[in-house]
Motif scaffolding. Structure first.
Motif, PDB file in Angstrom:
ATOM      1  N   UNK A   1      11.447  35.522  34.765  1.00  0.00           N
ATOM      2  CA  UNK A   1      12.458  35.435  35.829  1.00  0.00           C
ATOM      3  C   UNK A   1      12.003  34.401  36.857  1.00  0.00           C
ATOM      4  N   UNK A   2      12.896  33.502  37.268  1.00  0.00           N
ATOM      5  CA  UNK A   2      12.500  32.453  38.214  1.00  0.00           C
ATOM      6  C   UNK A   2      12.128  33.038  39.585  1.00  0.00           C
ATOM      7  N   UNK A   3      11.369  32.275  40.361  1.00  0.00           N
ATOM      8  CA  UNK A   3      10.820  32.766  41.626  1.00  0.00           C
ATOM      9  C   UNK A   3      11.907  33.217  42.601  1.00  0.00           C
ATOM     10  N   UNK A   4      13.025  32.488  42.680  1.00  0.00           N
ATOM     11  CA  UNK A   4      14.072  32.886  43.629  1.00  0.00           C
ATOM     12  C   UNK A   4      14.596  34.287  43.326  1.00  0.00           C
ATOM     13  N   UNK A   5      14.676  34.607  42.019  1.00  0.00           N
ATOM     14  CA  UNK A   5      15.170  35.921  41.618  1.00  0.00           C
ATOM     15  C   UNK A   5      14.095  36.987  41.828  1.00  0.00           C
TER      16      UNK A   5
ATOM     17  N   UNK B   1      21.839  31.765  32.609  1.00  0.00           N
ATOM     18  CA  UNK B   1      22.331  32.082  33.954  1.00  0.00           C
ATOM     19  C   UNK B   1      21.206  32.151  34.982  1.00  0.00           C
ATOM     20  N   UNK B   2      20.007  32.568  34.549  1.00  0.00           N
ATOM     21  CA  UNK B   2      18.918  32.665  35.536  1.00  0.00           C
ATOM     22  C   UNK B   2      18.476  31.287  36.010  1.00  0.00           C
ATOM     23  N   UNK B   3      18.841  30.243  35.245  1.00  0.00           N
ATOM     24  CA  UNK B   3      18.534  28.873  35.672  1.00  0.00           C
ATOM     25  C   UNK B   3      19.735  28.219  36.341  1.00  0.00           C
ATOM     26  N   UNK B   4      20.926  28.735  36.094  1.00  0.00           N
ATOM     27  CA  UNK B   4      22.130  28.104  36.640  1.00  0.00           C
ATOM     28  C   UNK B   4      22.578  28.733  37.962  1.00  0.00           C
TER      29      UNK B   4
ATOM     30  N   UNK C   1      34.652  41.783  39.413  1.00  0.00           N
ATOM     31  CA  UNK C   1      34.582  40.616  40.288  1.00  0.00           C
ATOM     32  C   UNK C   1      33.742  39.480  39.707  1.00  0.00           C
ATOM     33  N   UNK C   2      34.082  38.232  40.040  1.00  0.00           N
ATOM     34  CA  UNK C   2      33.202  37.113  39.684  1.00  0.00           C
ATOM     35  C   UNK C   2      31.829  37.390  40.301  1.00  0.00           C
ATOM     36  N   UNK C   3      30.779  37.225  39.517  1.00  0.00           N
ATOM     37  CA  UNK C   3      29.446  37.585  40.017  1.00  0.00           C
ATOM     38  C   UNK C   3      28.401  36.678  39.366  1.00  0.00           C
ATOM     39  N   UNK C   4      27.146  36.920  39.712  1.00  0.00           N
ATOM     40  CA  UNK C   4      26.045  36.094  39.182  1.00  0.00           C
ATOM     41  C   UNK C   4      25.879  36.265  37.683  1.00  0.00           C
ATOM     42  N   UNK C   5      26.357  37.396  37.129  1.00  0.00           N
ATOM     43  CA  UNK C   5      26.214  37.643  35.689  1.00  0.00           C
ATOM     44  C   UNK C   5      24.797  37.962  35.261  1.00  0.00           C
TER      45      UNK C   5
END
Length: 421
Positions: free
Chosen positions: A120-124, A316-319, A302-306
């Motif tokens: 998982x990327x650092x921001x997440x 998605x974790x990179x986008x 709802x539209x969400x991060x997915x």
């Protein structure tokens, strides 16, 4: 399948096309396959599985290779995660590549930082640490590194689950009943279900079990007026129509003509006559406002991060990013507020996402309830008991790949209080 230089070259080219991640990985791959029509079914399957596998394990692979290029990531993935031994890879590798490939098997994720172990990327990671322990983050991350199973929903207008299971079994397809959804089927492996008679005749649709449970929470009645507010390609709309026995009236709203066009062949197969797809410009469209105060049930997926679908969509974790999530939160609040206006007193609304971030889920609902005092929160666990579904995740429906083997879903059920006389 025996690996050839051609496999490596085309997989490297596909990965090179995908890795900028300007667009969803699956749509880039579809374009790549259209541009390379000579690839056979096995070649396409190898390329797709390999590209998605690399996206799932990208952080580990980048830390394990000297220079991260599409080719080095591919070789490292085949060695570490596909079990190819050095002898099988040597014919395709340069001397320098062979050297670092020799050490890759012994390169252990456990010795790496938590973000690499969890992939998982650092921001997440930063967001997750706000509400999870490190051990929970690791469990979640590992559960998202496995491909999702193939779930089907039985169209109860046309067949029963037992009939479909018997039909699949007769054709050598291993399948079993899902543990929670009364109309779900989980298929083993990756059969070409879109060519099976049950799919072609509308008896089944591909739909994650978690998504199916939203229909049971909404629990529309036969003659209700129902709105699927963010219908997309209409999987949930089709389920709601079947739960309504093709009676009442069901509107499928979406602001994407392309997505609604994808619903048309599915609607035709389904046998439904109560579903009306409606293209809208946004949540304030006149088609929406015309229904103010007239609707019994509203579903807002709802539209969400997915992020709950990372098993299927690891790109998605990179986008996604903290900035994109801030934009989504504004959109989610606006859509929920607009959709709520449709309800008649006593009506029910579900707010759902395929995200596990509280800021897209509980916080959106709590803010809504603060500014809309005539709405009350219903208990999802109690609603599941009413539907005879053995699932208790508390007041909110919160599903995770690790605990439930579904996508990561969240749902809250809201009811508009009746006017006091």
């Amino acid at each position: 399948m025996r690996l050839t230089p051609a496999h490596l070259d085309t997989a490297t080219a596909a990965l090179r096309a995908v890795l900028p991640l300007k667009h969803p990985a699956d749509s880039i791959l579809r374009y790549f396959f259209r541009e390379n029509p000579m690839l056979g079914a096995y070649d396409r399957a190898f390329i797709a599985e390999t590209v998605f596998g690399i996206l799932r394990h990208r952080l580990f692979l980048e830390s394990a290779v000297e220079i991260a290029t599409p080719r080095s990531l591919l070789l490292a993935y085949l060695a570490k995660f596909q079990g190819l031994n050095l002898r099988e890879l040597i014919p395709f590798a340069s001397e320098a590549e062979a050297k670092w490939l020799a050490g890759i098997k012994g390169f252990s994720p456990e010795s790496q930082p938590l973000s690499i172990q969890a992939e998982l990327p650092e921001w997440l990671m930063e967001k997750l640490r706000g509400f999870m322990e490190d051990s929970e983050i690791l469990d979640l991350g590992r559960s998202l590194q496995h491909p999702a199973p193939l779930d089907l929903r039985v169209n109860t207008l046309l067949a029963t689950r037992d009939e479909v299971l018997a039909s699949l079994g007769k054709d050598g397809i291993q399948a079993s009943a899902t543990p929670y959804s009364p109309i779900g089927i989980r298929v083993a492996g990756k059969p070409a279900i879109n060519r099976h008679e049950a799919f072609l005749t509308g008896k089944v649709e591909v739909q994650d079990e978690g998504s199916q449970l939203l229909g049971y929470l909404l629990a529309p009645k036969r003659r209700d007026m129902v709105v699927d507010f963010c219908a997309g390609a209409g999987g949930k709309s089709l389920m709601l129509g079947a739960l309504m026995h093709s009676q009442g009236r069901l509107y499928a709203f979406d602001n994407s003509e392309k997505r609604l066009n994808n619903l048309k062949p599915r609607l035709k197969r389904s046998g439904l006559s109560n579903l009306y797809p409606q293209l809208i410009t946004n949540e304030n469209d006149i088609k929406v406002k015309r229904l103010t105060g007239k609707i019994d049930r509203v579903l807002v997926d709802a539209p969400c991060s997915g992020l709950g679908t990372l098993r299927r969509n690891p790109d998605l974790k990179w986008r996604q990013s903290p900035q994109s999530i801030e934009e989504l939160k504004r959109k989610q609040a606006a859509i929920l507020s607009s959709a709520a206006n449709l309800l008649k007193p006593g009506g029910r609304l579900i707010y759902a996402t395929c995200s596990f971030l509280p800021e897209e889920n509980q916080e959106i609902v709590e803010n809504f309830l603060t500014s809309h005092p005539r709405f009350m929160l219903l208990n999802c666990a109690e609603l599941m008991v009413q539907q005879k579904i053995p699932l208790d995740t508390g007041v909110f429906l919160q599903l995770s790949p690790r605990l439930h083997n579904t996508d990561g879903f969240f749902a809250a059920v809201l009811e508009l209080l009746k006017n006091e006389s």
